[in-house]
Scaffold this active site. Sequence first.
Site, PDB file in Angstrom:
ATOM      1  N   LEU A  33      16.962  33.551  -8.209  1.00 18.55           N
ATOM      2  CA  LEU A  33      17.523  32.983  -9.596  1.00 18.55           C
ATOM      3  C   LEU A  33      16.138  32.708 -10.451  1.00 18.55           C
ATOM      4  CD1 LEU A  33      20.564  31.075  -9.286  1.00 18.55           C
ATOM      5  CD2 LEU A  33      20.676  33.660  -9.525  1.00 18.55           C
ATOM      6  N   GLU A  35      14.850  32.318 -14.874  1.00 19.64           N
ATOM      7  CA  GLU A  35      15.390  31.810 -16.311  1.00 19.64           C
ATOM      8  C   GLU A  35      16.436  32.831 -16.857  1.00 19.64           C
ATOM      9  OE1 GLU A  35      14.652  28.829 -17.085  1.00 19.64           O
ATOM     10  OE2 GLU A  35      15.673  29.132 -19.117  1.00 19.64           O
ATOM     11  N   GLY A  36      16.432  34.082 -16.635  1.00 15.10           N
ATOM     12  CA  GLY A  36      17.119  35.038 -17.454  1.00 15.10           C
ATOM     13  C   GLY A  36      18.464  34.936 -16.834  1.00 15.10           C
ATOM     14  N   HIS A  37      18.726  34.506 -15.506  1.00 19.56           N
ATOM     15  CA  HIS A  37      20.026  34.281 -14.780  1.00 19.56           C
ATOM     16  C   HIS A  37      20.610  33.016 -15.380  1.00 19.56           C
ATOM     17  CE1 HIS A  37      17.940  36.503 -11.379  1.00 19.56           C
ATOM     18  NE2 HIS A  37      19.354  37.131 -11.684  1.00 19.56           N
ATOM     19  N   LYS A 155      19.326  42.991 -20.078  1.00 22.29           N
ATOM     20  CA  LYS A 155      18.170  43.700 -19.167  1.00 22.29           C
ATOM     21  C   LYS A 155      18.739  44.997 -18.218  1.00 22.29           C
ATOM     22  CE  LYS A 155      14.578  43.655 -16.350  1.00 22.29           C
ATOM     23  NZ  LYS A 155      15.129  44.052 -14.869  1.00 22.29           N
ATOM     24  N   MET A 190      12.108  39.162 -17.474  1.00 25.04           N
ATOM     25  CA  MET A 190      12.167  38.664 -16.154  1.00 25.04           C
ATOM     26  C   MET A 190      12.962  39.243 -15.352  1.00 25.04           C
ATOM     27  SD  MET A 190      12.654  34.310 -17.079  1.00 25.04           S
ATOM     28  CE  MET A 190      11.289  33.637 -17.868  1.00 25.04           C
TER      29      MET A 190
HETATM   30  P1  AMP Z   1      20.702  40.575 -10.608  1.00 29.73           P
HETATM   31  O1  AMP Z   1      20.427  39.175  -9.952  1.00 29.73           O
HETATM   32  O2  AMP Z   1      19.446  40.942 -10.980  1.00 29.73           O
HETATM   33  O3  AMP Z   1      21.811  41.392 -10.040  1.00 29.73           O
HETATM   34  O4  AMP Z   1      21.118  39.989 -12.099  1.00 29.73           O
HETATM   35  C1  AMP Z   1      22.332  39.304 -12.308  1.00 29.73           C
HETATM   36  C2  AMP Z   1      22.724  39.247 -13.719  1.00 29.73           C
HETATM   37  O5  AMP Z   1      21.494  38.583 -14.592  1.00 29.73           O
HETATM   38  C3  AMP Z   1      22.818  40.546 -14.463  1.00 29.73           C
HETATM   39  O6  AMP Z   1      23.805  40.477 -15.250  1.00 29.73           O
HETATM   40  C4  AMP Z   1      21.405  40.740 -15.081  1.00 29.73           C
HETATM   41  O7  AMP Z   1      21.518  41.598 -16.006  1.00 29.73           O
HETATM   42  C5  AMP Z   1      21.159  39.380 -15.614  1.00 29.73           C
HETATM   43  N1  AMP Z   1      19.728  39.364 -15.954  1.00 29.73           N
HETATM   44  C6  AMP Z   1      18.652  39.669 -14.832  1.00 29.73           C
HETATM   45  N2  AMP Z   1      17.351  39.244 -15.565  1.00 29.73           N
HETATM   46  C7  AMP Z   1      17.719  39.023 -16.702  1.00 29.73           C
HETATM   47  C8  AMP Z   1      16.742  38.892 -17.954  1.00 29.73           C
HETATM   48  N3  AMP Z   1      15.533  38.849 -17.782  1.00 29.73           N
HETATM   49  N4  AMP Z   1      17.376  38.341 -19.041  1.00 29.73           N
HETATM   50  C9  AMP Z   1      18.663  38.367 -19.069  1.00 29.73           C
HETATM   51  N5  AMP Z   1      19.552  38.598 -18.072  1.00 29.73           N
HETATM   52  C10 AMP Z   1      19.035  38.934 -16.985  1.00 29.73           C
END
Ligand code: AMP
Length: 286
Positions: A33, A35-37, A155, A190
């Site tokens: 995880l 900051e985006g998450h 993203k 991110m």
């Molecule tokens: P992931 O763990 O990569 O599958 O991402 C889980 C959720 O977090 C998904 O909905 C992604 O789109 C979101 N996410 C990942 N990176 C970012 C980011 N930089 N900004 C916003 N949301 C993000």
Amino acid sequence: MKVIRSPKEFQHRMRLLRRRGSSIGFVPTMGALHEGHLRLVRRACAENDTVVVSIFVNPTQFGPGEDYKKYPRRMRDDLKKLRREKVDYVFEPTASAMVPKKSSHPVRWETSREFHRLAGVLCGKYRPGHFRGVAAIVAKLFYLAQPHRVYFGAKDYQQTAIVRRLISDLDLDIAFRLVPTVREGDGLAMSSRNAYLSPAERARALSLSRVLFVLRREIRAGRRGIAVLRQDAISTLRRRVDRLQYLEIVDAETLRPVSRRGRKCVALAACYVGQTRLIDNVIIPG
Ligand code: AMP
């Protein structure tokens, strides 16, 4: 904060909460995880009584030769971060509990969600089966969590289009929340995969967001046509990254290429820098 591993127990808990009238906000993730998450988590905390985060590296969305094995797993760190955000439940199932046949490739589903076009364009062209794997697990997570609201990041724009479509096709009673992309100070989106980049690659990776920002500015200015702007962006990016898979400007809803400015559109790109595949996009209002 309670960590649950069994899908049945998770479903049971969520059902009880719902019955008691608690609103459930759900954030699916693959962990590592950043900051985006956490931005998604905070939004969920602000809008719901109960916040649930799933951490599951979904084997069915990785193709053969992709980074399933080396994908960063940082459970201890992740739990610490989520505790700080005051998350109520973390669902962390094993691969064998979530997919019919362990984590080997190819995983076979007898039941699956097929998408006829949305999953075959953009990233879908280069990652066959990827969105089928995403949709299968997202649908399963939705059935288990029975959330009122779900939170996804811009993203992964194509993923958001597919999940929205899944919700509307199946008439699921779930509110979809799109959270804007969170970026580093210099503009790089991110991503858990940024950890793969060497310092030199990190510097080159920056061209992806830079080119997209310029493209957005130029499209909004409207002095030059979309096709020409797209070609310029492709040439610039080709010089700076290792392999450009695609750069497309598409309608924000249908993901069909647009040739003129009108409705809301999105410019998306995917490329390799070294061995790392990066994606990014910018949304351009209509
Ligand atoms: P992931 O763990 O990569 O599958 O991402 C889980 C959720 O977090 C998904 O909905 C992604 O789109 C979101 N996410 C990942 N990176 C970012 C980011 N930089 N900004 C916003 N949301 C993000």
